[in-house]
Write an enzyme that holds these catalytic residues in place. Structure first.
Site, mmCIF file in Angstrom:
data_model
loop_
_atom_site.group_PDB
_atom_site.id
_atom_site.type_symbol
_atom_site.label_atom_id
_atom_site.label_comp_id
_atom_site.label_asym_id
_atom_site.label_seq_id
_atom_site.Cartn_x
_atom_site.Cartn_y
_atom_site.Cartn_z
ATOM 1 N N ASN A 14 -33.979 -14.246 -5.194
ATOM 2 C CA ASN A 14 -34.843 -13.171 -5.414
ATOM 3 C C ASN A 14 -34.087 -11.678 -6.224
ATOM 4 O O ASN A 14 -32.793 -11.722 -6.473
ATOM 5 C CB ASN A 14 -35.642 -12.191 -4.581
ATOM 6 C CG ASN A 14 -34.337 -11.955 -3.617
ATOM 7 O OD1 ASN A 14 -33.485 -11.281 -3.476
ATOM 8 N ND2 ASN A 14 -35.310 -11.978 -2.407
ATOM 9 N N GLN B 159 -43.499 -24.992 -14.559
ATOM 10 C CA GLN B 159 -42.472 -23.993 -14.366
ATOM 11 C C GLN B 159 -43.242 -22.315 -14.470
ATOM 12 O O GLN B 159 -42.281 -22.278 -13.719
ATOM 13 C CB GLN B 159 -41.729 -23.995 -16.183
ATOM 14 C CG GLN B 159 -40.706 -25.241 -16.443
ATOM 15 C CD GLN B 159 -39.840 -25.154 -15.579
ATOM 16 O OE1 GLN B 159 -39.133 -24.626 -14.546
ATOM 17 N NE2 GLN B 159 -39.795 -26.385 -14.885
ATOM 18 N N GLU C 191 5.692 -1.920 -30.706
ATOM 19 C CA GLU C 191 4.602 -1.767 -30.207
ATOM 20 C C GLU C 191 5.221 -1.118 -28.267
ATOM 21 O O GLU C 191 5.093 -0.214 -27.495
ATOM 22 C CB GLU C 191 4.113 -2.993 -28.849
ATOM 23 C CG GLU C 191 2.786 -3.767 -29.775
ATOM 24 C CD GLU C 191 2.101 -4.993 -29.014
ATOM 25 O OE1 GLU C 191 2.746 -5.497 -28.389
ATOM 26 O OE2 GLU C 191 1.221 -4.840 -30.361
ATOM 27 N N ASP D 275 -34.849 -30.307 -12.462
ATOM 28 C CA ASP D 275 -34.322 -29.063 -11.673
ATOM 29 C C ASP D 275 -34.000 -30.453 -10.667
ATOM 30 O O ASP D 275 -33.446 -29.031 -9.015
ATOM 31 C CB ASP D 275 -35.636 -28.937 -11.655
ATOM 32 C CG ASP D 275 -35.935 -27.845 -12.127
ATOM 33 O OD1 ASP D 275 -34.883 -26.708 -12.529
ATOM 34 O OD2 ASP D 275 -37.558 -27.761 -12.479
ATOM 35 N N HIS E 210 11.621 -5.213 -23.804
ATOM 36 C CA HIS E 210 10.767 -6.459 -23.642
ATOM 37 C C HIS E 210 11.767 -7.563 -24.724
ATOM 38 O O HIS E 210 12.004 -8.714 -24.551
ATOM 39 C CB HIS E 210 9.433 -6.539 -24.471
ATOM 40 C CG HIS E 210 8.605 -6.724 -23.556
ATOM 41 N ND1 HIS E 210 8.029 -5.127 -21.876
ATOM 42 C CD2 HIS E 210 7.127 -6.739 -22.827
ATOM 43 C CE1 HIS E 210 6.914 -5.358 -21.943
ATOM 44 N NE2 HIS E 210 6.924 -6.874 -21.674
ATOM 45 N N TYR F 45 -24.993 -19.406 -2.536
ATOM 46 C CA TYR F 45 -26.161 -19.033 -2.352
ATOM 47 C C TYR F 45 -27.140 -19.723 -2.214
ATOM 48 O O TYR F 45 -27.925 -19.944 -3.488
ATOM 49 C CB TYR F 45 -26.484 -17.336 -2.389
ATOM 50 C CG TYR F 45 -27.637 -16.428 -1.569
ATOM 51 C CD1 TYR F 45 -27.272 -16.346 -0.316
ATOM 52 C CD2 TYR F 45 -29.150 -17.050 -2.718
ATOM 53 C CE1 TYR F 45 -28.702 -15.458 0.080
ATOM 54 C CE2 TYR F 45 -30.159 -16.214 -1.327
ATOM 55 C CZ TYR F 45 -30.066 -15.693 -0.626
ATOM 56 O OH TYR F 45 -31.107 -15.359 0.310
ATOM 57 N N GLU G 127 -33.572 -20.602 -20.335
ATOM 58 C CA GLU G 127 -33.278 -21.630 -19.840
ATOM 59 C C GLU G 127 -33.368 -22.764 -19.797
ATOM 60 O O GLU G 127 -32.432 -23.666 -19.625
ATOM 61 C CB GLU G 127 -33.671 -20.851 -18.084
ATOM 62 C CG GLU G 127 -33.547 -21.544 -16.833
ATOM 63 C CD GLU G 127 -33.792 -21.332 -15.798
ATOM 64 O OE1 GLU G 127 -34.052 -21.844 -14.858
ATOM 65 O OE2 GLU G 127 -35.264 -20.409 -16.156
ATOM 66 N N HIS G 128 -34.750 -22.975 -19.579
ATOM 67 C CA HIS G 128 -34.954 -24.574 -19.834
ATOM 68 C C HIS G 128 -35.701 -24.935 -21.196
ATOM 69 O O HIS G 128 -36.541 -23.688 -22.347
ATOM 70 C CB HIS G 128 -36.518 -24.912 -19.595
ATOM 71 C CG HIS G 128 -35.478 -25.173 -18.111
ATOM 72 N ND1 HIS G 128 -35.216 -26.298 -17.729
ATOM 73 C CD2 HIS G 128 -35.526 -24.216 -16.731
ATOM 74 C CE1 HIS G 128 -34.390 -26.429 -16.199
ATOM 75 N NE2 HIS G 128 -35.317 -24.935 -15.520
ATOM 76 N N THR H 233 -37.542 -17.889 -14.254
ATOM 77 C CA THR H 233 -38.107 -19.301 -14.584
ATOM 78 C C THR H 233 -38.078 -18.971 -15.895
ATOM 79 O O THR H 233 -38.743 -17.962 -16.402
ATOM 80 C CB THR H 233 -38.129 -19.920 -13.681
ATOM 81 O OG1 THR H 233 -37.441 -20.370 -12.814
ATOM 82 C CG2 THR H 233 -38.573 -20.983 -15.125
#
Length: 398
Positions: free
Chosen positions: A199, A244, A384, A331, A389, A114, A298-299, A222
């Site tokens: 958004n 920013q 178990e 960026d 098994h 996207y 983030e940064h 951001t």
């Protein structure tokens, strides 16, 4: 505007839009393409003739792009590609006590990217998501982005899509695009994973479809945290904070410094801005590191004398800019991704890399198992309650 204390929470609450987004998703699930046409006209105020961009349409739009922008995209492409090629992991094999084992890496077959759009288009986002996907050898890549006011694809986006060799480009945006990629429509292919920023409606949609399709994460506004000492230039610090802030009014920008003079000079350069900046005076750099690790931004920028040494103490950050390196260059062309975790998610994951598009498949080949391992496996199975098994194991090796 400056605040000298950090808020208890960062803005990332999409609960208010959940009801609306649920309705959009349900509409796309039930009405398919018809819903996409209706929602695009209603929400984007654009009437599109076709959802999937035709090959000739992409070529025509790409041909309109300014040659300087083409060159910039080509340059960024090579730099980002080099970074992600460095990260491709090898298949690994080994063995122990009569068992051969290992890991083989396989690409996710179908992904959706996207790319948000508004006043401007963001071809760099398609580069950031598309290049690691191509390096990871994803077979099918589908792109969704809001149409231009003319009902077509932005020229820069078309150019990048052609350069990447993506399979299809869809002229749809918002929550409806996420729903279409998650569930498929007559025109839109259903994918296995969706990546990319957006958004609050896009993030809410990603959250709501995450039970049926993989996503990269739920991201908020951001974030930038700067740790600076007396060697930092106030002009650069202030510029990076303002840069920013361009992302929107909810950006979360923090300066941590132990130097009074630097703080004073930065204050002079940002005090008249309407945007809220947070400035915290720390006792020392260790305290700044402690705060930064709790924020998990983030940064993160390290404007300090010995940035590499300080970086060794950072455990939670999406991307780190060292020395005079501006976060803004990440960026675009530095190499690392700009699709990064926000709102504290850097505590558990990082930015998009090839690892977001590949998965490890583990294998084992049991040949001459030793008696201790054999007995251990049968004993655990029986304990178990999985008796058959144990019999399945014992029938081969006892």
């Amino acid at each position: 505007m400056i605040s000298y204390s950090l808020p208890n929470e960062r803005p990332n609450d999409f609960s208010r839009v959940i009801p609306v987004v649920k309705d959009i998703i349900e509409s796309v699930k039930t009405k398919g393409d018809n819903a996409l046409y209706e929602l695009t006209e209603k929400l984007d105020k654009v009437k599109i003739d076709n959802i999937k961009a035709r090959e000739e349409e992409l070529k025509t739009q790409a041909s309109k792009l300014d040659p300087k922008v083409k060159q910039a995209i080509d340059t960024a492409y090579e730099q980002l590609k080099a970074f992600h090629e460095m990260l491709v992991p090898p298949n690994i094999g080994g063995g122990y006590q009569g068992i051969s084992f290992g890991v083989i890496w396989r690409s996710i077959e179908k992904i959706g990217i996207y790319v948000p759009s508004g006043k401007y288009s963001y071809p760099s986002t398609l580069l950031m998501a598309g290049i690691p996907a191509k390096v990871a050898k994803v077979k099918e890549i589908y792109v969704a982005s809001p149409p231009t006011q003319e009902g077509t694809v932005n020229p820069a986006l078309a150019y990048v899509a052609i350069k990447l060799g993506v399979n299809e480009v869809y002229k749809i945006g918002g929550a409806q695009a996420i729903a279409a990629l998650a569930f498929g429509t007559e025109s839109v292919k259903k994918v296995y994973k969706i990546v990319g920023p957006g958004n609050v409606y896009v993030q809410a949609a990603k959250y709501l479809v995450s039970s049926v399709v993989g996503i990269d994460g739920i991201e908020g506004p951001t974030e930038l945290v700067i740790i600076a000492d007396e060697t930092a230039k106030a002009e650069y610090v202030a510029l990076d904070m303002k840069a920013q802030a361009e992302h929107g009014p909810d950006t979360y920008i923090v300066l941590l410094s132990n130097d009074d003079e630097l703080i004073r000079r930065v204050e002079e350069k940002i005090k008249n801005d309407k945007k809220i900046y947070y400035i915290i005076k720390t006792k020392n750099l260790d305290e700044a590191i402690e705060i930064a690790n709790k924020i998990a931004p983030e940064h993160l920028s390290l404007y300090v004398k010995d940035a590499y040494t300080l970086m060794d103490k950072i455990v939670n950050a999406g991307a780190i800019s060292l020395g005079n390196t501006p976060p803004a260059i990440i960026d675009y062309v530095a190499g690392p991704n700009h699709i990064l975790p926000t709102n504290g998610w850097a505590k558990i994951r990082g930015g998009i890399t090839v690892y977001d598009f590949i998965k490890p498949t583990m294998y084992a080949n049991v040949r001459d198992i030793n008696k201790q391992l054999l007995e251990a496996s049968i004993s655990l199975a029986n304990y178990e309650g999985f008796i058959i098994h144990g019999k399945s194991i014992g029938a081969r090796y006892e």
